[in-house]
Write a protein that holds these residues in place. Structure first.
Motif, short mmCIF file in Angstrom:
data_model
loop_
_atom_site.label_atom_id
_atom_site.label_comp_id
_atom_site.label_asym_id
_atom_site.label_seq_id
_atom_site.Cartn_x
_atom_site.Cartn_y
_atom_site.Cartn_z
N PRO A 93 0.90 -1.21 -0.10
CA PRO A 93 0.16 -0.01 -0.09
C PRO A 93 0.79 1.33 0.05
N ILE A 94 0.28 2.39 -0.53
CA ILE A 94 1.07 3.49 -0.57
C ILE A 94 0.62 4.36 0.77
N PRO A 95 1.39 4.79 1.64
CA PRO A 95 0.99 5.16 2.77
C PRO A 95 0.34 6.55 2.38
N GLU A 96 -0.48 6.97 3.24
CA GLU A 96 -1.38 8.25 3.35
C GLU A 96 -0.52 9.56 3.15
N GLY A 97 -0.72 10.34 1.98
CA GLY A 97 -0.12 11.47 1.95
C GLY A 97 1.23 11.58 1.15
N LEU A 98 1.59 10.19 0.73
CA LEU A 98 2.62 10.05 -0.29
C LEU A 98 2.21 9.97 -1.56
N LEU A 99 3.14 10.09 -2.37
CA LEU A 99 2.69 9.90 -3.79
C LEU A 99 3.98 8.56 -4.43
N VAL A 100 3.96 8.12 -5.60
CA VAL A 100 4.76 7.35 -6.11
C VAL A 100 5.76 8.07 -7.07
N ASP A 124 12.78 8.42 -13.87
CA ASP A 124 12.49 9.62 -14.59
C ASP A 124 11.66 9.41 -15.88
N ASN A 125 10.81 8.30 -15.98
CA ASN A 125 10.25 7.80 -17.16
C ASN A 125 8.79 7.60 -16.54
N PRO A 126 8.13 8.60 -16.99
CA PRO A 126 6.53 8.60 -16.36
C PRO A 126 5.71 7.28 -16.81
N PRO A 127 5.79 6.70 -17.87
CA PRO A 127 5.03 5.58 -18.24
C PRO A 127 5.67 4.19 -17.56
N CYS A 128 6.72 4.33 -17.02
CA CYS A 128 7.26 3.22 -16.31
C CYS A 128 6.47 2.57 -15.25
N VAL A 129 6.18 1.35 -15.24
CA VAL A 129 5.35 0.64 -14.16
C VAL A 129 6.41 -0.44 -13.48
N ASN A 130 7.77 -0.39 -13.64
CA ASN A 130 8.56 -1.39 -13.18
C ASN A 130 8.62 -0.87 -11.66
N PRO A 131 8.14 -1.78 -10.65
CA PRO A 131 8.21 -1.50 -9.15
C PRO A 131 9.76 -1.26 -8.52
N ALA A 132 10.84 -1.67 -9.36
CA ALA A 132 12.13 -1.35 -9.11
C ALA A 132 12.74 -0.13 -9.41
N HIS A 133 11.87 0.61 -10.29
CA HIS A 133 12.07 1.92 -10.42
C HIS A 133 11.18 3.05 -9.69
N LEU A 134 10.34 2.25 -8.84
CA LEU A 134 9.09 3.30 -8.14
C LEU A 134 9.45 3.39 -6.76
N ARG A 135 9.16 4.58 -6.07
CA ARG A 135 9.40 4.62 -4.64
C ARG A 135 8.34 5.70 -4.16
N THR A 136 7.90 5.54 -3.04
CA THR A 136 7.00 6.66 -2.51
C THR A 136 7.69 7.80 -1.73
N GLY A 137 7.16 8.88 -1.72
CA GLY A 137 7.69 10.11 -1.27
C GLY A 137 6.76 11.23 -1.13
N THR A 138 7.16 12.22 -0.77
CA THR A 138 6.32 13.38 -0.60
C THR A 138 6.43 14.32 -1.91
N ASP A 139 5.58 15.42 -1.70
CA ASP A 139 5.65 16.25 -2.82
C ASP A 139 7.02 17.00 -2.73
N ARG A 140 7.32 17.42 -1.87
CA ARG A 140 8.69 17.97 -1.53
C ARG A 140 9.80 17.10 -1.99
N ASP A 141 9.76 15.61 -1.90
CA ASP A 141 10.77 15.00 -2.41
C ASP A 141 10.77 14.93 -3.96
N ASN A 142 9.35 14.91 -4.49
CA ASN A 142 9.42 14.81 -5.98
C ASN A 142 9.75 16.19 -6.38
N ALA A 143 9.67 17.28 -5.86
CA ALA A 143 10.03 18.66 -6.63
C ALA A 143 11.69 18.70 -6.65
N GLN A 144 12.29 18.05 -5.38
CA GLN A 144 13.81 17.98 -5.14
C GLN A 144 14.21 17.07 -6.45
N ASP A 145 13.46 15.79 -6.65
CA ASP A 145 13.94 15.24 -7.88
C ASP A 145 14.01 15.87 -9.08
#
Length: 154
Positions: free
Chosen positions: A59-66, A71-92
């Protein structure tokens, strides 16, 4: 290790995924809304990368995004995905040089974003010259209203 075509997702999901040379598992049909695509699950449309993460990782924790490490939006490989906050995403985004605002050297009216003409508020930069002009317009437009209100009160 999670393998392509994992049985925790239905075959109709995997039929829409292509394995790229980069190692990304790319969602192929109908990408929209920032290139993420859409997948119908449990009576509603969800982003395919979120569906893959929830089914294959947890499950994706409440308030987090994947977020995508690849850096490839259509990718669904879970090895390339992780959860984080909006701030983490902006820093990326910023660290990868994808922040279009950060690369701008002038405001929309052509004033330079330099140390003297720039101020920061809520993590965003603003043009001092444009702000001064806006305050002058507001004052000119509303100063008569203020004077009339004061003079009319008895």
């Amino acid at each position: 290790m999670i393998k392509f075509s994992d049985e925790r997702l239905p075959q109709r999901f995997w039929d829409k995924v292509h394995v790229a040379e980069s190692g990304c598992w790319e969602w192929k049909p109908g990408v929209s809304g920032g290139w993420y695509g859409s997948y119908y699950r449990d009576g509603r449309n969800v982003r395919p990368h979120r569906a893959a993460y929830e089914a294959l990782v947890g499950p994706i924790p409440e308030g987090l995004l994947v977020r995508h490490d690849c850096d490839n939006p259509p990718c669904v490989n879970p090895a390339h995905l992780r959860t984080g906050t909006d701030r983490d995403n902006a820093q990326d985004r910023d660290s990868r040089g994808r922040n279009w605002r950060a690369s701008r050297t002038h405001c929309s009216n052509g004033h330079p974003y330099d140390e003297k003409n720039t101020y920061w508020r809520y993590g965003r930069r603003y043009c001092r010259a444009c702000n001064r002009a806006a305050v002058r317009r507001y004052t000119r437009r509303n100063i008569g209203v203020v004077s009339q209100d004061r003079g009319g009160a008895a």
